[in-house]
Design a protein around this motif. Structure first.
Motif, PDB file in Angstrom:
ATOM      1  N   ARG A  28      -8.199   4.678  -2.400  1.00 11.25           N
ATOM      2  CA  ARG A  28      -8.472   6.099  -2.139  1.00 11.25           C
ATOM      3  C   ARG A  28      -7.708   6.549  -0.893  1.00 11.25           C
ATOM      4  NH1 ARG A  28     -13.535   3.919  -3.154  1.00 11.25           N
ATOM      5  NH2 ARG A  28     -14.173   4.086  -0.969  1.00 11.25           N
ATOM      6  N   THR A  29      -6.440   6.202  -0.827  1.00 12.92           N
ATOM      7  CA  THR A  29      -5.651   6.491   0.369  1.00 12.92           C
ATOM      8  C   THR A  29      -5.200   7.949   0.410  1.00 12.92           C
ATOM      9  OG1 THR A  29      -3.613   5.814  -0.743  1.00 12.92           O
ATOM     10  CG2 THR A  29      -4.808   4.131   0.507  1.00 12.92           C
ATOM     11  N   SER A  30      -5.112   8.456   1.634  1.00 16.51           N
ATOM     12  CA  SER A  30      -4.544   9.777   1.890  1.00 16.51           C
ATOM     13  C   SER A  30      -4.216   9.845   3.373  1.00 16.51           C
ATOM     14  CB  SER A  30      -5.524  10.887   1.509  1.00 16.51           C
ATOM     15  OG  SER A  30      -6.688  10.804   2.296  1.00 16.51           O
TER      16      SER A  30
ATOM     17  N   GLY B 221      -6.556   8.807  12.651  1.00 20.85           N
ATOM     18  CA  GLY B 221      -5.820   7.851  13.476  1.00 20.85           C
ATOM     19  C   GLY B 221      -5.954   8.161  14.954  1.00 20.85           C
ATOM     20  N   LEU B 222      -5.863   9.454  15.284  1.00 19.54           N
ATOM     21  CA  LEU B 222      -6.013   9.862  16.684  1.00 19.54           C
ATOM     22  C   LEU B 222      -7.429   9.559  17.177  1.00 19.54           C
ATOM     23  CD1 LEU B 222      -4.892  11.272  19.196  1.00 19.54           C
ATOM     24  CD2 LEU B 222      -5.631  13.457  18.192  1.00 19.54           C
ATOM     25  N   GLU B 223      -8.431   9.837  16.352  1.00 15.73           N
ATOM     26  CA  GLU B 223      -9.819   9.548  16.732  1.00 15.73           C
ATOM     27  C   GLU B 223     -10.012   8.049  16.961  1.00 15.73           C
ATOM     28  OE1 GLU B 223     -12.124  11.152  13.571  1.00 15.73           O
ATOM     29  OE2 GLU B 223     -12.052  13.224  14.334  1.00 15.73           O
TER      30      GLU B 223
ATOM     31  N   ILE C  84      -3.279   1.884  10.925  1.00 18.33           N
ATOM     32  CA  ILE C  84      -2.781   2.300   9.613  1.00 18.33           C
ATOM     33  C   ILE C  84      -3.941   2.497   8.644  1.00 18.33           C
ATOM     34  CG2 ILE C  84      -1.398   1.585   7.622  1.00 18.33           C
ATOM     35  CD1 ILE C  84       0.215   2.463  10.090  1.00 18.33           C
ATOM     36  N   GLU C  85      -4.917   1.582   8.697  1.00 15.74           N
ATOM     37  CA  GLU C  85      -6.111   1.719   7.852  1.00 15.74           C
ATOM     38  C   GLU C  85      -6.849   3.020   8.158  1.00 15.74           C
ATOM     39  OE1 GLU C  85      -9.541   0.521   5.393  1.00 15.74           O
ATOM     40  OE2 GLU C  85      -7.405   0.050   5.406  1.00 15.74           O
ATOM     41  N   SER C  86      -6.941   3.371   9.441  1.00 16.34           N
ATOM     42  CA  SER C  86      -7.655   4.587   9.822  1.00 16.34           C
ATOM     43  C   SER C  86      -6.922   5.837   9.329  1.00 16.34           C
ATOM     44  CB  SER C  86      -7.833   4.647  11.346  1.00 16.34           C
ATOM     45  OG  SER C  86      -6.592   4.880  12.001  1.00 16.34           O
TER      46      SER C  86
END
Length: 466
Positions: free
Chosen positions: A232-234, A240-242, A289-291
């Motif tokens: 479910r990537t997007s 990422g910043l958070e 990257i995961e985030s």
């Protein structure tokens, strides 16, 4: 050691006492995950649905000796962080032979916001971080003395880290990256058999958990795949910043800012800095990257903060020791403030999740005394864990709804699933459509409607009659 560092030691000792007093005074219950780990410790196994077994083994041993009070369970985290602080002292001294710097690094770790927060939470991270730090120290011991015993000990420590949390697999990945470091590469290549012993020892230590997973259809691997949600990537750069901001807060904003703007340009690139970067940057990058692609919790990169912290402290120490002292004093005040809220049982922020669970449990006891069913079915995993811990000395049976032959959602759907042919009256907390799979229900009555602080929606309590 100078007077400043003696004072810092006294402050850390004072903070340790503050933690103990706050945990003793608080009226808080366990968080749902903590209660879950305690429940696992009552049924020891080589694996569980979402986690490996080491934390539950530790909880079982501690509670067998000291009892199962909230205070005893919570103290596990405090003690582990004290032990980890000592390991970080040894690790820092091994990297740079300076006792003063090593002491300052250890105290900075003990006072960092992430450790203050996590000291009140019993989690797999506390055990992982301990054995991760011990593994880093042992890897440096191999650099100084690459005998077979040291390689085997490294395998044991990494294996135990793996039994604490599967994120320990990052350590093996980072060891592979150490082949880029000529000095360590030469050691590994000259001692191929010993390096093989290291790998085999890891396999031997973790083998009971692997066998458990095989016997349980790799259910934990399925959970990890679901948790990463790579299907479910997007792209979401805000996430990422958070995540990056959360890491800065966890380690301490002041020391991070000073490192980036005041130290990084003068960073001394040597074995120690390369060693610390290898065991931090790759992990942080993977989780970042995961985030961005899916999501990532702040603690997923917790092990990388060990090396980052040591790197930040060592570099800052060479430029301006006062910054570290100021940083530690600020973190100390943050920690004292946090544990003041714990001691006062404040319902502020995250504490709302556990505020009022005991009083809710007492209301269930009153309902049970009127109806005498002695069976409770709870659909929410966290609430099930909390209530099971609170009721563990009472003759109350606890179940969770689960439609047979459907996907398992959590551990208690394996161990405490309500069978489809169940035919005894019980109280139910959840949505009644989750009971449609039951065969013999005669009637469902709404008994009560509770407005509670720990749940954003009111809780409905039903009596299910057969």
């Amino acid at each position: 050691m100078s007077k400043t560092y003696f004072v810092l030691f006294i402050l850390c000792l004072f903070f340790f006492i503050v933690k103990i007093i706050a945990i003793r005074l608080t009226n808080f219950d366990l968080f749902g995950d903590e209660a879950q780990y305690w429940l696992w410790s009552q049924n020891l196994d080589f694996g569980y649905y979402s986690k490996p077994p080491l934390l539950s083994w530790i909880i079982a041993a501690v509670c067998f000796i000291f009892g199962s009070s909230v205070f005893v369970i919570k103290m596990i985290s405090v003690i582990f962080y004290c032990l980890t602080s000592f390991i970080i002292f040894l690790l820092s001294k091994k990297l740079i032979n300076d006792s003063e710097l090593a002491f300052l690094t250890a105290t900075t770790f003990f006072l960092m916001p992430a450790v203050s927060f996590s000291s009140f939470l019993v989690s797999t991270d506390i055990v992982l971080i301990f054995f991760w730090s011990l593994s880093l120290l042992q890897l440096l011991n191999i650099k100084g003395n690459p005998n077979k015993l040291n390689f085997i000990l490294l395998g044991i420590f990494v294996g135990l880290a793996f039994l604490a949390k599967y994120a320990a697999i990052y350590f093996v990945f980072c060891v592979m990256l150490m082949f880029l470091e000529k000095e360590m590469r030469d050691i590994f290549l000259r001692h191929k058999l010993s390096f093989l012993y290291f790998i085999l020892t890891i396999g031997l230590v973790v083998s009971p958990n692997i066998i458990w997973n095989v016997n349980n259809n790799w259910i934990t691997l399925q959970h990890i795949v679901d948790n990463t949600a790579l299907n479910r990537t997007s792209l979401n750069f805000i996430n990422g910043l958070e995540f990056i901001v959360s890491q800065i807060i966890m380690i301490g904003p002041l020391i991070f800012i000073f490192f980036v703007f005041g130290v990084v340009n003068n960073l001394n690139i040597n074995f120690s800095t390369r060693f610390l970067f290898i065991f931090s940057l790759p992990i942080l990058f993977i989780i970042l990257i995961e985030s961005i692609l899916v999501r990532a919790n702040a603690n997923w990169a917790a092990v990388s903060l060990i090396s980052f912290l040591i790197l930040f402290v060592h570099s800052t120490f060479m430029v301006n020791k006062k910054i570290l002292v100021i940083n530690n004093v600020l973190n100390l005040f943050f920690g004292i403030g946090f544990f003041f809220l714990v001691g006062m049982s404040s319902s502020y922020g995250i504490f709302k999740r556990i505020d009022g669970i005991s009083s809710f449990a007492n209301s269930l006891i009153e309902i049970n005394n009127r109806h005498n069913d002695n069976r409770i079915v709870v659909s929410d995993r966290m609430l099930f864990s909390n209530l099971s811990y609170i009721f563990h000395n009472k003759l109350i049976e606890m179940y969770v709804p689960h439609v047979p032959n459907t996907k398992i959602g959590h551990h208690f759907q394996i161990t405490n699933a309500l069978p489809a042919d169940f035919n005894k009256n019980f109280f139910f907390i959840g949505h009644i459509d989750q009971l449609q799979y039951l065969k013999n229900i005669h009637k469902i009555n709404l008994l009560d409607f509770k407005v509670v602080r720990f749940n954003k929606d009111p809780i409905k309590i039903y009596e299910v009659i057969f």
